[in-house]
Design an enzyme around this catalytic site. Structure first.
Site, PDB file in Angstrom:
ATOM      1  N   HIS A 165      50.457  51.446 105.155  1.00  0.00           N
ATOM      2  CA  HIS A 165      51.165  52.185 104.102  1.00  0.00           C
ATOM      3  C   HIS A 165      50.100  52.810 103.197  1.00  0.00           C
ATOM      4  CE1 HIS A 165      55.147  49.664 104.136  1.00  0.00           C
ATOM      5  NE2 HIS A 165      55.412  50.877 104.584  1.00  0.00           N
ATOM      6  N   CYS A 261      52.763  46.433  96.198  1.00  0.00           N
ATOM      7  CA  CYS A 261      53.935  46.381  97.086  1.00  0.00           C
ATOM      8  C   CYS A 261      55.103  45.637  96.451  1.00  0.00           C
ATOM      9  CB  CYS A 261      53.601  45.648  98.384  1.00  0.00           C
ATOM     10  SG  CYS A 261      52.276  46.334  99.328  1.00  0.00           S
TER      11      CYS A 261
END
Ligand code: ARG
Length: 266
Positions: A165, A261
């Site tokens: 990511h 996150c």
């Protein structure tokens, strides 16, 4: 005005499947330690950094819902809800959409055939939305979102599967500073970053720091919160006028996530 951040308590968090190279169902997270680590991050943000934390109720069978960065990408009052690539995370989409709706946000859903994993793969630096692609977000979503929100979107190709990511290797900070790990990007993406971000604004982490998810940082004013990392990194930040806060997130690393996150800036 204090920063507003969405978090999700880790009630059902566990390593239930493997959808990135960090996850191994044989290496379980320890539930009580994960709860403690999550609470430490929550308290640090709320009490030390004065963040207004909003909570979404955790749901059973979606252990990665704790990673609220992947809920959506925000643009003012608009929430563009993620379309997860791994089927295991797709049930989260409706829970996040419901939450944003209840909170009065304008909820935008993308087409089904377009993977896009929210603020995990899309981060603002200046007035540009930088967006990662290949592992978890399709590049076709970038122009779609650019048209939708009427903002420039710049695509950055991620080439190292450990940094699947964008927010695992790229973190814009206040005043257009950037923490990043160059080997996570292809050559063209590196050239874009070097062209768009002046050298004195770039804070480059080394391999070991990258592997401790140092780029997965939460920035609130001059504070930068990360998982445990090096003294060197703290010094680099201090040189640029930032204050480093470390908090152990070992249990979330087992799912391939850390501080950033676990948060979504609203
Ligand atoms: N296990 C989760 C996944 O693979 C971790 C998500 C981490 N989130 C992030 N924004 N990088 O989807």
């Amino acid at each position: 005005m204090s920063a507003k951040i969405l978090m999700c308590p880790p009630d059902y968090y566990e390593i239930k499947y493997e959808i990135n190279p960090w996850m191994n169902v044989e290496i379980q997270s320890e539930q009580s330690l994960a709860k403690k680590q999550w609470a430490n991050l929550y308290n640090l943000l709320k009490n030390d950094l004065n963040v207004d934390i909003k909570l979404i109720e955790p749901k059973k069978d979606v252990p990665d819902m704790v990673f609220t960065a992947n809920a959506a990408v925000m643009h003012g009052n608009k929430a563009v809800i993620s379309k997860f690539k791994p089927p295991q995370r797709q049930p989260e989409e409706k829970y996040f959409a419901e939450w944003f709706e209840q909170q009065g946000y304008e909820v935008i859903t993308l087409k089904d055939d377009m993977a896009f994993e929210g603020a995990g793969d899309a981060l603002y630096l200046g007035n540009i939305l930088y967006s990662g692609y290949v592992p978890r977000t399709d590049i076709s979503s970038h122009s779609y979102i650019s048209d939708l929100l009427k903002i420039p979107v710049v695509s950055l190709e991620l080439v190292n599967s450990s940094f699947y990511h964008l927010d695992t290797c790229f973190c814009p900070l206040k005043d257009d500073y950037l923490i990043y790990y160059p080997p996570a990007f292809d050559e063209y993406a590196n050239r874009i970053i070097e062209t768009n971000v002046p050298a004195e604004k770039r804070i480059i982490v080394n391999e070991e720091e990258a592997a401790s998810f140092t780029c997965n940082a939460v920035n609130v004013d001059n504070a930068v919160v990360t998982n445990l990392t090096s003294k060197r990194f703290g010094k680099l930040l201090a040189e640029k006028g930032f204050k480093h806060y470390e908090t152990d997130l070992s249990e979330f690393m087992k799912a391939g996530g850390a501080a950033k996150c676990l948060t979504l800036k609203l």
